[in-house]
Design a protein around this motif. Structure first.
Motif, PDB file in Angstrom:
ATOM      1  N   THR A   1     -28.143 -34.668  28.438  1.00 13.53           N
ATOM      2  CA  THR A   1     -27.668 -35.535  29.530  1.00 13.53           C
ATOM      3  C   THR A   1     -26.315 -35.047  30.036  1.00 13.53           C
ATOM      4  O   THR A   1     -25.624 -34.240  29.396  1.00 13.53           O
ATOM      5  N   SER A   2     -25.941 -35.579  31.186  1.00 15.90           N
ATOM      6  CA  SER A   2     -24.638 -35.222  31.767  1.00 15.90           C
ATOM      7  C   SER A   2     -23.504 -35.698  30.878  1.00 15.90           C
ATOM      8  O   SER A   2     -22.426 -35.077  30.818  1.00 15.90           O
ATOM      9  N   ASN A   3     -23.710 -36.790  30.158  1.00 18.58           N
ATOM     10  CA  ASN A   3     -22.660 -37.295  29.265  1.00 18.58           C
ATOM     11  C   ASN A   3     -22.390 -36.322  28.113  1.00 18.58           C
ATOM     12  O   ASN A   3     -21.242 -36.095  27.712  1.00 18.58           O
ATOM     13  N   ILE A   4     -23.482 -35.754  27.570  1.00 17.96           N
ATOM     14  CA  ILE A   4     -23.324 -34.779  26.478  1.00 17.96           C
ATOM     15  C   ILE A   4     -22.552 -33.560  26.978  1.00 17.96           C
ATOM     16  O   ILE A   4     -21.631 -33.060  26.309  1.00 17.96           O
ATOM     17  N   ILE A   5     -22.919 -33.108  28.176  1.00 17.51           N
ATOM     18  CA  ILE A   5     -22.235 -31.932  28.745  1.00 17.51           C
ATOM     19  C   ILE A   5     -20.771 -32.266  29.018  1.00 17.51           C
ATOM     20  O   ILE A   5     -19.871 -31.446  28.749  1.00 17.51           O
TER      21      ILE A   5
ATOM     22  N   LEU B   1     -14.270 -31.397  24.972  1.00 13.53           N
ATOM     23  CA  LEU B   1     -13.973 -30.794  23.665  1.00 13.53           C
ATOM     24  C   LEU B   1     -13.360 -29.406  23.833  1.00 13.53           C
ATOM     25  O   LEU B   1     -12.369 -29.059  23.166  1.00 13.53           O
ATOM     26  N   ILE B   2     -13.920 -28.649  24.756  1.00 10.77           N
ATOM     27  CA  ILE B   2     -13.401 -27.291  24.999  1.00 10.77           C
ATOM     28  C   ILE B   2     -11.982 -27.366  25.546  1.00 10.77           C
ATOM     29  O   ILE B   2     -11.096 -26.598  25.132  1.00 10.77           O
TER      30      ILE B   2
ATOM     31  N   ILE C   1     -20.678 -24.890  37.692  1.00 14.60           N
ATOM     32  CA  ILE C   1     -20.948 -26.340  37.723  1.00 14.60           C
ATOM     33  C   ILE C   1     -20.532 -26.915  39.076  1.00 14.60           C
ATOM     34  O   ILE C   1     -21.254 -27.715  39.698  1.00 14.60           O
ATOM     35  N   GLN C   2     -19.353 -26.506  39.574  1.00 12.48           N
ATOM     36  CA  GLN C   2     -18.855 -26.975  40.860  1.00 12.48           C
ATOM     37  C   GLN C   2     -19.801 -26.566  41.981  1.00 12.48           C
ATOM     38  O   GLN C   2     -20.087 -27.341  42.900  1.00 12.48           O
ATOM     39  N   PHE C   3     -20.310 -25.351  41.897  1.00 16.41           N
ATOM     40  CA  PHE C   3     -21.247 -24.841  42.906  1.00 16.41           C
ATOM     41  C   PHE C   3     -22.520 -25.694  42.945  1.00 16.41           C
ATOM     42  O   PHE C   3     -23.027 -26.046  44.017  1.00 16.41           O
TER      43      PHE C   3
ATOM     44  N   LYS D   1     -27.997 -34.290  39.860  1.00 16.72           N
ATOM     45  CA  LYS D   1     -27.937 -34.196  38.397  1.00 16.72           C
ATOM     46  C   LYS D   1     -26.534 -33.831  37.937  1.00 16.72           C
ATOM     47  O   LYS D   1     -26.036 -34.325  36.914  1.00 16.72           O
ATOM     48  N   TYR D   2     -25.888 -32.916  38.692  1.00 17.20           N
ATOM     49  CA  TYR D   2     -24.573 -32.425  38.295  1.00 17.20           C
ATOM     50  C   TYR D   2     -23.433 -33.356  38.733  1.00 17.20           C
ATOM     51  O   TYR D   2     -22.291 -33.190  38.292  1.00 17.20           O
ATOM     52  N   GLU D   3     -23.736 -34.301  39.612  1.00 17.22           N
ATOM     53  CA  GLU D   3     -22.679 -35.117  40.209  1.00 17.22           C
ATOM     54  C   GLU D   3     -21.827 -35.859  39.179  1.00 17.22           C
ATOM     55  O   GLU D   3     -20.599 -35.898  39.279  1.00 17.22           O
ATOM     56  N   PRO D   4     -22.432 -36.426  38.105  1.00 18.85           N
ATOM     57  CA  PRO D   4     -21.583 -37.184  37.139  1.00 18.85           C
ATOM     58  C   PRO D   4     -20.631 -36.305  36.333  1.00 18.85           C
ATOM     59  O   PRO D   4     -19.682 -36.821  35.728  1.00 18.85           O
ATOM     60  N   ILE D   5     -20.902 -35.009  36.302  1.00 18.02           N
ATOM     61  CA  ILE D   5     -20.074 -34.113  35.472  1.00 18.02           C
ATOM     62  C   ILE D   5     -18.778 -33.814  36.208  1.00 18.02           C
ATOM     63  O   ILE D   5     -18.777 -33.363  37.355  1.00 18.02           O
ATOM     64  N   LYS D   6     -17.655 -34.080  35.545  1.00 21.35           N
ATOM     65  CA  LYS D   6     -16.341 -33.841  36.147  1.00 21.35           C
ATOM     66  C   LYS D   6     -15.726 -32.596  35.506  1.00 21.35           C
ATOM     67  O   LYS D   6     -15.700 -32.463  34.283  1.00 21.35           O
ATOM     68  N   VAL D   7     -15.216 -31.708  36.370  1.00 17.32           N
ATOM     69  CA  VAL D   7     -14.626 -30.452  35.868  1.00 17.32           C
ATOM     70  C   VAL D   7     -13.162 -30.390  36.245  1.00 17.32           C
ATOM     71  O   VAL D   7     -12.713 -31.050  37.186  1.00 17.32           O
TER      72      VAL D   7
END
Length: 816
Positions: free
Chosen positions: A760-764, A770-771, A797-799, A810-816
């Protein structure tokens, strides 16, 4: 002492030239000819320097002219000069005699009797000047036609017998040959007629040749034995004087094939054989071959070759015969129309028989000499009769007979000749298949020493590769491997020596390349070829097998794939040629390799076979090959780096397998993941474990999409990466780079995109944080490569977020 001798000779020559020039000057005065001073003369005669009472009268005084010319020619009576220096004096005399001849010719036009003149010059006191003058007047006598040319020539050649000193006699007869060559009663010549015939011309030249050869041979007996080498050198300098007679004979128009065959050649060969002199025999045989036409040699081959065994054993007969065969080969190549003549006269049989007789007559002949003769004969055969393989094989057989009973050719020259003999058919036919038909070819190779045998084997393989020659039958493969056995196994009696590692590798790589040239579209025949090759290469020993077994395995696998869908089509001697039968052969062959300390290579080959069995839908066979691969991994692969490579190969191959049922696949997958987690180094463990995640998610195969187990593998890899980071912190006081975390992140992203519901996006997002935390930690080691890797991943990820659509959502919830 040597320098003193040279200085004395120079002094004697200078004295001779001085006397010569003084008498030449007086002769010119008597002939009322202008004085011609030869350039470079050490002494210049000026008329004013001669006392008045010594000056001849300025009148046409013939007797004075003859007297001074005789005195001038008396300088040629010296015995103190070497042939080289004597030649210088002779050429001065020759020039003056030509002028004297012109004077005699003018005198006859003014009414002087040539007969009287011919008699007058014979009054000279010394025989050598007398004969030079007689030859000069004789030239004018023949031109006047007051007497038949044949009579004058016969008289001159007989009179010249009066000079028996070798050097003086040779130059005298050379002069006779030069002034008479345009006055022979030849066909079309003005001197031919009822009285003079071509036979008279031939008789004259032959008689002069015979006498000159006798004088030349006699030189070897002049002087003390310690000067023999010097005399041989001097004789060598004079040989062209004798050989010019044969050149004159070859230029006589009337000497046709019949006359050459019946008269000229027998007479010349009689003189050659009877003189029993090594230098003379070699040179004259060479002259005969070089000056007379090729068609004459072909039609008189038996006569010419019959003289060869009668020559002295020290004569370099191999060079003579080689030159003869080369000339005949060139003649045959000049036109296809002459080839029937070679068959008609049975040239090959005669040459072969003559070489045999020469070798038999000279038992002391070195092996290299005999082999070089056979090389020349083989070259002749390949150029004249390329289609007659029986002739080629006959030459090789004769060579084997000569080499039999002898130690293997270790002499470098003999070895070189044997290699030349073996290389000739390869170069001519550009096809090893043709050479394989020659039964005596391998028998000749057996007489090479081990090193040269290997060199020749490499030459054979290079010929096959260069000409892209495919060997298509098992019988030919058998014959070929008999030729190259020096490369594929240790020969009996081979000396134990340190082999150069690079040379050995190159040799074995050439054998490996050769195996790929052994092919046949017919499955039965191809199976026979594989079996034949296997039998030979398994004799190679532990050092060779790692090079030679892999190409054999891949050839067999190619046959397996060719059999797909055609099972039962090929029928061998012992039953059908089936995939199962080939796999059994492969299994046995690779087991041999695993027993000679090459477990990593054997493991790779087991995996290759497993993949081929997968393509053939043979699950039990594929499972057995995987089992063998795991056994090798457990028992034989001890090196940590080798283990890492091996486990990744196993994982990669297992991922592509589609033939296994659930139970077999689970068993093998469990083994692979278990071994991955047991690798020595934590980073290696981590990478192997996250690689195992692909075993549970295969896009190309329905049913293998176990997202939960994928997540378990990735979590386990993450724990191992964290442990590796902590271990680095304990050992070095600082953490290691975050590379492993970034790699795991990329695996999460891969399965996230593939639709694994457990990723899931939360795991990512948690992994990204963590990194980031690890990188901000004081104990973290900053690695530019790791930083660049992470930055690239973040850009990706941004792309994907900006791309929109389903993937963007799918990628929208992931913040970089």
């Amino acid at each position: 002492m040597l320098s003193d001798g040279v200085e004395d000779e120079e002094k004697w020559l200078a004295e001779g030239i001085a006397g010569f020039q003084q008498n030449a000057f007086c002769m010119h005065r008597a002939l009322l000819l202008p004085l011609l001073i030869l350039p470079g003369s050490p002494l210049l005669i000026n008329v004013l320097s001669i006392p008045l009472q010594q000056k001849p009268q300025d009148s046409n005084n013939l007797r004075d002219a003859l007297k001074y010319s005789a005195q001038m020619l008396s300088e040629l009576r010296t015995s103190r000069l070497s042939p080289h220096k004597y030649y210088e004096l002779y050429m001065r005399s020759f020039d003056e005699l030509r002028r004297l001849e012109m004077f005699f010719k003018e005198e006859t036009k003014r009414g002087c009797s040539i007969v009287d003149l011919y008699e007058l010059v014979q009054h000279a006191g010394n025989i050598l000047p007398r004969l030079y003058l007689l030859c000069t007047v004789g030239s004018v006598y023949i031109k006047s036609k007051e007497a038949p040319a044949k009579d004058v020539l016969k008289d001159l050649v007989e009179m010249c017998r009066g000079v028996q000193h070798p050097v003086r006699g040779l130059f005298l007869r050379s002069y006779l040959s030069q002034i008479s060559r345009d006055k022979l009663p030849d066909i079309g010549s003005e001197y031919e007629g009822d009285v003079g015939t071509v036979m008279d011309a031939v008789e004259f030249v032959l008689q002069n040749f015979t006498e000159m050869n006798k004088l030349w041979v006699r030189m070897q007996h002049q002087g003390p034995a310690r000067e023999k080498e010097k005399r041989e050198k001097e004789r060598s300098e004079l040989r062209d004087l004798v050989g010019k007679n044969l050149h004159v004979l070859s230029q006589v128009e009337g000497v046709d094939l019949e006359m050459y065959k019946e008269t000229v050649l027998p007479r010349v060969l009689e003189q050659v054989v009877n003189c029993k002199d090594e230098l003379a025999q070699y040179y004259l045989m060479d002259c005969i071959i070089q000056v007379f036409p090729d068609e004459y040699h072909l039609q008189t081959l038996e006569t010419l070759l019959g003289a060869c065994p009668q020559l002295q054993s020290s004569v370099d007969i191999k060079t003579v015969l080689s030159q003869l065969m080369e000339r005949l080969s060139n003649y045959a190549s000049s036109s296809s129309e002459v080839l029937p003549e070679f068959l008609q006269v049975e040239a090959f049989s005669k040459l072969s028989g003559a070489i045999g007789k020469v070798i038999e007559a000279q038992p002391e002949m070195p092996v290299v000499g005999a082999i070089s003769l056979y090389v020349s004969l083989l070259t002749f055969t390949l150029r004249v009769h390329p289609d007659r393989l029986d002739y080629v094989d006959q030459v090789l057989g004769a060579c084997v007979k000569k080499l039999s009973g002898k130690a293997k050719a270790e002499d470098s020259k003999a070895t070189k000749q044997v290699v030349a003999l073996l290389s000739a058919p390869l170069e001519k036919y550009n096809d090893i298949v043709t050479a394989l038909k020659l039964t005596n070819y391998p028998r000749v190779m057996d007489h090479l020493d081990h090193v040269t045998n290997k060199v020749m084997a490499v030459v054979i393989i290079q010929s096959i590769m260069k000409n892209n020659t495919y060997i298509t039958t098992a019988n030919r493969v058998e014959a070929l491997f008999e030729l190259i056995k020096g490369l594929i196994k240790d020969m009996d009696g081979t000396p134990i020596e340190e082999l150069d590692e690079e040379d050995f590798k190159e040799e074995q790589n050439s054998v490996a390349r050769l195996i790929h040239m052994l092919v046949n579209e017919d499955h039965e025949e191809m199976m026979k070829i594989i079996t034949t090759v296997r039998r030979h290469i398994l004799q190679g020993g532990p050092k060779r097998l790692p090079f030679t077994i892999p190409p054999l395995i891949f050839s067999a696998l190619k046959l397996v794939r060719g059999l797909q869908g055609q099972e039962g089509d090929g029928v061998g001697e012992e039953g059908p040629v089936t995939s199962k039968k080939i796999f059994q052969l492969l299994h046995q062959t690779i087991e041999t390799l695993s027993s000679v300390s090459s477990p990593e290579l054997a493991l790779r080959l087991f995996l290759q076979c497993a993949e081929a069995a997968n393509d053939c839908d043979l699950e039990p066979v594929a499972y057995e090959f995987f089992t063998q691969a795991f056994i090798l991994y457990e028992e034989e692969v001890a090196d940590s780096k080798a283990q890492v490579t091996a486990i990744h190969l196993i994982i990669g191959t297992l991922q592509r397998m589609t033939v296994f049922g659930v139970e077999n696949r689970d068993t093998l997958t469990h083994k692979a993941t278990g071994y991955s987690a047991k690798l020595l180094k934590k980073p290696d463990q981590c990478r192997a474990v996250y690689a195992c995640s692909h075993l549970f998610w295969v896009d190309e195969q329905d049913g293998i999409k176990d997202g939960e187990r994928v997540l378990l593998c990735l979590k386990r890899a993450l724990r191992i990466a964290n442990a590796a980071q902590q271990m680095a912190n304990v050992m070095r006081g600082s953490g290691g780079p975050v590379t492993l975390f970034v790699e795991i992140l990329n695996k999460y992203l891969y399965f996230f995109e593939k639709g694994n519901p457990h990723i899931t996006s939360n795991i990512i997002q948690g992994l990204i944080e963590l990194i980031a935390t690890e990188m901000q930690s004081d104990s973290s080691t900053h690695d530019p490569l790791a930083d660049a890797f992470l930055a690239s991943t973040m850009r990706y990820i941004q792309f994907q977020k900006q791309k929109g659509g389903l993937m963007g959502e799918k990628y929208e919830p992931i913040k970089v």
